[in-house]
Design a protein around this motif. Structure first.
Motif, PDB file in Angstrom:
ATOM      1  N   ARG A  36      43.296  30.923 -33.848  1.00 46.39           N
ATOM      2  CA  ARG A  36      43.065  31.826 -32.734  1.00 46.39           C
ATOM      3  C   ARG A  36      42.490  33.143 -33.254  1.00 46.39           C
ATOM      4  N   LEU A  37      41.978  33.950 -32.342  1.00 41.73           N
ATOM      5  CA  LEU A  37      41.589  35.310 -32.719  1.00 41.73           C
ATOM      6  C   LEU A  37      42.760  36.025 -33.378  1.00 41.73           C
ATOM      7  N   LEU A  38      43.935  35.848 -32.789  1.00 44.23           N
ATOM      8  CA  LEU A  38      45.138  36.493 -33.313  1.00 44.23           C
ATOM      9  C   LEU A  38      45.428  36.048 -34.740  1.00 44.23           C
ATOM     10  N   ASP A  39      45.278  34.760 -35.008  1.00 46.94           N
ATOM     11  CA  ASP A  39      45.547  34.242 -36.354  1.00 46.94           C
ATOM     12  C   ASP A  39      44.610  34.875 -37.385  1.00 46.94           C
ATOM     13  N   LEU A  40      43.324  34.934 -37.045  1.00 46.63           N
ATOM     14  CA  LEU A  40      42.352  35.517 -37.971  1.00 46.63           C
ATOM     15  C   LEU A  40      42.622  37.004 -38.171  1.00 46.63           C
ATOM     16  N   ALA A  41      42.900  37.704 -37.081  1.00 47.22           N
ATOM     17  CA  ALA A  41      43.160  39.141 -37.176  1.00 47.22           C
ATOM     18  C   ALA A  41      44.370  39.427 -38.062  1.00 47.22           C
ATOM     19  N   GLU A  42      45.415  38.638 -37.907  1.00 53.53           N
ATOM     20  CA  GLU A  42      46.620  38.859 -38.713  1.00 53.53           C
ATOM     21  C   GLU A  42      46.365  38.565 -40.187  1.00 53.53           C
ATOM     22  N   LYS A  43      45.597  37.519 -40.468  1.00 57.07           N
ATOM     23  CA  LYS A  43      45.291  37.203 -41.864  1.00 57.07           C
ATOM     24  C   LYS A  43      44.450  38.294 -42.518  1.00 57.07           C
ATOM     25  N   MET A  44      43.595  38.916 -41.707  1.00 55.27           N
ATOM     26  CA  MET A  44      42.725  39.969 -42.235  1.00 55.27           C
ATOM     27  C   MET A  44      43.368  41.351 -42.132  1.00 55.27           C
ATOM     28  N   GLU A  45      44.554  41.398 -41.499  1.00 57.03           N
ATOM     29  CA  GLU A  45      45.244  42.669 -41.254  1.00 57.03           C
ATOM     30  C   GLU A  45      44.352  43.617 -40.452  1.00 57.03           C
ATOM     31  N   GLN A  46      43.742  43.037 -39.413  1.00 53.59           N
ATOM     32  CA  GLN A  46      42.870  43.789 -38.524  1.00 53.59           C
ATOM     33  C   GLN A  46      43.388  43.675 -37.098  1.00 53.59           C
ATOM     34  N   SER A  47      42.916  44.557 -36.242  1.00 48.31           N
ATOM     35  CA  SER A  47      43.230  44.488 -34.820  1.00 48.31           C
ATOM     36  C   SER A  47      42.481  43.321 -34.179  1.00 48.31           C
ATOM     37  N   THR A  48      43.127  42.640 -33.230  1.00 49.51           N
ATOM     38  CA  THR A  48      42.431  41.575 -32.504  1.00 49.51           C
ATOM     39  C   THR A  48      41.231  42.134 -31.753  1.00 49.51           C
ATOM     40  N   ALA A  49      41.361  43.350 -31.247  1.00 48.45           N
ATOM     41  CA  ALA A  49      40.245  43.974 -30.533  1.00 48.45           C
ATOM     42  C   ALA A  49      39.073  44.226 -31.477  1.00 48.45           C
TER      43      ALA A  49
END
Length: 303
Positions: free
Chosen positions: A21-34
């Motif tokens: 998910r977008l959320l999964d990628l954002a968390e792995k990259m330590e970035q905001s989903t937005a």
């Protein structure tokens, strides 16, 4: 209205292939989903280090990384004019060539016109009164929601996995669909939006992340916006519902009825003893579950 860039298209394809998910990628990259969403839709430029971080977070192969890099280079060079008429494209090209010669006062005046035009798009906001849409009865909405449900989940599943559907399953039917996520301050108080003619649902960052993590109220919002996407995104010349208009022509009422039915299907009612049981089993906000329980009781579906 956001639209996926070539980089966004390739990145989304890789995400879906890896069931991220977008959320999964954002968390792995330590970035905001937005932030991740803004990169995919071109609202933000692709940072120099971003490609490396994505490749590492997604464990991309050399070939996958090369494809993503090619898409990134194409995106950095691209100015989209494909949806414009011939005259409009000619004007854009001429304006770009002459931009250095345009007085600053004229640029400011043009900015006001352009920004006003963008702001005049008609999103379907989560308000008590919506826009006037073709009428649908409660029965028709219940039937439609149940048919949609049957497309994505087996009959014996009680809860509806709305974010799994939006992130992974819907694209198998509508390949151009995507989720867009924006920062809280960019949404002017709205939880989510569906723009007329769009291929996306725009979520406020906290609502998207809440729905992904199972927040019941946010899950209902996602189902509500799913209804708008399926039923209302092609509505033209929309106007707000007024006192003389029937409730069953109200887009917000229709979306709520659809969302409630999608989350609490009539086929499972016999398994519940009370609204609280239904709320827990359906992973649904208790207040919404009580409303649906009352509606089903009045309709004779609960005795």
């Amino acid at each position: 209205m956001a639209k996926l860039t070539p980089f966004g298209v390739e990145l989304r394809k890789l995400r879906l292939d890896k069931e991220m998910r977008l959320l999964d990628l954002a968390e792995k990259m330590e970035q905001s989903t937005a932030f991740v969403s803004a990169i995919e839709t071109g609202r933000k430029q692709i940072p120099d280090s971003y490609l490396h971080k994505v490749a590492k977070a997604m464990e991309l192969s050399a070939d996958e990384t090369r494809r993503l890099r090619t898409a990134a280079e194409k995106t950095r060079k691209e100015v989209r004019v494909d949806s414009l008429s011939g005259d409009q494209r000619e004007l854009v090209a001429a304006f770009a060539r002459k931009l250095d010669d345009v007085p600053s006062a004229m640029i400011e005046a043009l900015k006001k016109i352009v920004l006003k035009s963008i702001g005049a798009e008609t999103p379907f906001f989560r308000k008590r009164r919506g826009i006037v849409v073709p009428p649908m009865s409660t029965t028709a909405l219940r039937t439609f929601a149940d048919k949609v449900r049957s497309v994505f989940v087996p009959d014996d599943r009680i809860d509806f996995p709305i974010m799994e559907v939006l992130e992974f399953k819907l694209t198998k039917i509508l390949p151009d669909f995507f989720i867009d996520v924006e920062e809280v301050e960019e949404m002017d108080g709205d939880e989510a939006r569906v723009y007329a003619g769009s291929d996306s649902i725009v979520f406020r960052k906290d609502v998207y992340e809440g729905a992904c993590r199972g927040n019941r109220r946010d899950r209902f919002t996602a189902c509500h916006e799913f209804a708008h996407f399926l039923m209302h995104r092609d509505v033209k010349l929309a106007r707000a519902r007024e006192d003389g208009d029937k409730i069953y022509t109200d887009s917000e009422w229709q979306a709520d009825e659809f969302a409630g039915t999608l989350m609490m299907s009539p086929r499972h009612l016999k398994q519940f003893n009370c609204p609280e049981d239904a709320a827990d089993a359906c992973n649904m906000n208790p207040a919404a579950a009580r409303v649906m329980w009352s509606k089903y009781t009045k309709e004779g579906k609960i005795t």
